[in-house]
Motif scaffolding. Structure first.
Motif, PDB file in Angstrom:
ATOM      1  N   LYS A  40       0.838  -1.193   0.000  1.00 28.67           N
ATOM      2  CA  LYS A  40       0.000   0.000   0.000  1.00 28.67           C
ATOM      3  C   LYS A  40       0.874   1.244   0.000  1.00 28.67           C
ATOM      4  O   LYS A  40       1.892   1.308   0.682  1.00 28.67           O
ATOM      5  CB  LYS A  40      -0.889   0.016   1.244  1.00 28.67           C
ATOM      6  N   GLN A  44      -2.583   5.859  -0.443  1.00 27.63           N
ATOM      7  CA  GLN A  44      -3.705   4.968  -0.142  1.00 27.63           C
ATOM      8  C   GLN A  44      -4.043   4.995   1.353  1.00 27.63           C
ATOM      9  O   GLN A  44      -5.220   4.976   1.717  1.00 27.63           O
ATOM     10  CB  GLN A  44      -3.397   3.546  -0.599  1.00 27.63           C
ATOM     11  N   TYR A  45      -3.018   5.050   2.199  1.00 28.80           N
ATOM     12  CA  TYR A  45      -3.266   5.155   3.647  1.00 28.80           C
ATOM     13  C   TYR A  45      -3.983   6.462   3.979  1.00 28.80           C
ATOM     14  O   TYR A  45      -4.931   6.473   4.763  1.00 28.80           O
ATOM     15  CB  TYR A  45      -1.958   5.075   4.441  1.00 28.80           C
TER      16      TYR A  45
END
Length: 79
Positions: A40, A44-45
Motif C-alpha cells: 500500500k 492509499q493510507y
C-alpha cells in the motif's frame, strides 16, 4: 477546504494518520488509525484515513461555516 498530512505514526500493524483540515480560516486536526498492508502507498493510507474521518470532517465544516459572519439580530439572519 484543504487537507494536509500532519503526521504518520506506525505501530505494529496499525498506522495513525493525522490530517489538518482547513476551512473558513479554521483548522481541524483529526487522527484515524488504519491497518498496514504490504504494497500500500502512503497516498492509499491517507485516502483510507480521510474516508474514515469524512463524517466528522463534514460535521465540523457545518459547525464553522458561520464563523466570521455578521449576525443581524433585527432580521435574525447572517449578513
Amino acid at each position: 477546504m484543504t487537507i494536509k498530512v500532519n503526521m504518520y505514526c506506525q505501530e505494529g500493524d496499525d498506522m495513525a494518520i493525522t490530517l489538518a483540515v482547513e476551512h473558513n480560516s479554521q483548522t481541524f486536526l483529526i487522527t484515524k488509525t488504519v491497518s498496514v498492508s504490504e504494497g500500500k502507498t502512503k497516498e492509499q493510507y491517507v485516502s483510507d484515513a480521510y474516508a474514515a474521518a469524512l463524517d466528522e470532517i463534514n460535521a465540523w465544516k457545518d459547525d464553522v461555516e458561520t464563523v466570521g459572519k455578521e449576525f443581524n439580530p433585527s432580521t435574525g439572519s447572517f449578513e
